[in-house]
Scaffold this motif. Structure first.
Motif, short mmCIF file in Angstrom:
data_model
loop_
_atom_site.label_atom_id
_atom_site.label_comp_id
_atom_site.label_asym_id
_atom_site.label_seq_id
_atom_site.Cartn_x
_atom_site.Cartn_y
_atom_site.Cartn_z
N PHE A 41 58.14 6.19 40.27
CA PHE A 41 58.55 5.33 39.17
C PHE A 41 57.73 5.72 37.95
CE2 PHE A 41 57.97 1.78 36.32
CZ PHE A 41 59.23 1.22 36.23
N LEU A 75 56.28 -0.78 37.38
CA LEU A 75 56.95 -0.97 38.66
C LEU A 75 56.54 -2.33 39.23
CD1 LEU A 75 58.53 0.17 41.09
CD2 LEU A 75 56.37 1.15 41.87
N THR A 102 58.67 -3.97 44.69
CA THR A 102 59.49 -2.78 44.94
C THR A 102 58.76 -1.79 45.82
OG1 THR A 102 60.46 -3.12 42.76
CG2 THR A 102 60.88 -0.99 43.80
N SER A 124 48.90 5.00 41.93
CA SER A 124 49.34 4.34 40.71
C SER A 124 48.44 4.75 39.54
CB SER A 124 49.30 2.82 40.92
OG SER A 124 49.91 2.18 39.84
#
Lengths: 132, 91
Positions: free
Chosen positions: A104, A113, A117, B85
């Motif tokens: 993402f 995001l 999800t 992330s």
């Protein structure tokens, strides 16, 4: 980053490990962890070398730099370099063969995001048998 | 469990949108315009298309964690799926 903390037990229960990566120095990352009571790895990618391999790095233009400095945000100090580059926020699910199974990335950096999800995707990948 | 999930969905974006409204209310128009233009340029730069895609291999890396201990991606993925992330920082 606090939003991810909320789903951390679910991420762990699905056999996954969360790694957060920012260009901040380790000292600044530690401050972030303590301030937000985060319990996952926050890795320090000074110089954005890893973010660059993911294709996420961009420079802030001179006008934006001036505004940041006006707000008291000296990125050179936070990040330990003079580049004024940042990674685009992006999330990736990487399996045991180091292959991207989900990504993402949104160039509109006000979008993120949804942690839910990630959980759904981990669950789906687990169900396929591809990711334990 | 399902109830929890429903609550989680879109919560983050809602929070970010609210922060954005607050920011727009507090930010002088010329500064907001500079940021808007920079954001637009970033989208047009095609950076999104150049990022790693599903099916591509991730180059291995070693990075220090918050207490200076080196973490190697391949060591993590040897036993677990990794959720990576990237974020800009907390300032």
């Amino acid at each position: 980053m606090r939003a991810y903390q909320n789903v951390l037990p679910q991420i762990k229960a699905l056999g996954a490990v969360l790694l957060a990566i920012s260009p901040q120095t380790a000292d600044k990352s530690q401050a972030t962890l303590l301030k937000n009571f985060l319990q996952y790895e926050v890795l320090s990618d000074v110089g954005n070398h890893v973010a660059r391999q993911f294709g996420l790095v961009y420079p802030l233009n001179a006008e934006v730099r001036r505004i940041y400095l006006g707000f008291g945000v000296n990125l050179a100090e936070y990040n330990g370099d003079e580049s004024w580059e940042l990674p685009l926020p992006g999330s990736f699910i990487v399996d045991r063969s180091m292959t991207v199974r989900f990504s993402f990335v949104d160039a509109d950096y006000t979008r993120r995001l949804e942690p839910a999800t990630i959980i759904e995707t981990l669950r789906t990948l687990g169900g396929e048998g591809g990711v334990p | 469990m399902n109830g929890d999930q429903t609550r989680l969905t879109f919560e983050l974006q809602k929070e970010l949108d609210a922060m954005r409204q607050e920011y727009l209310a507090l930010t002088p128009p010329d500064i907001a315009e500079t940021f808007r233009k920079a954001a637009e340029e970033l989208v047009l730069s095609g950076i999104e298309e150049r990022s790693l895609k599903v099916g591509q291999r991730v180059p291995d890396f070693v990075l220090p964690n918050a207490v200076g201990r080196d973490i190697r991606l391949s060591a993590v993925t040897a036993g677990n799926t990794a959720v990576i992330s990237f974020y800009r920082g907390a300032w």
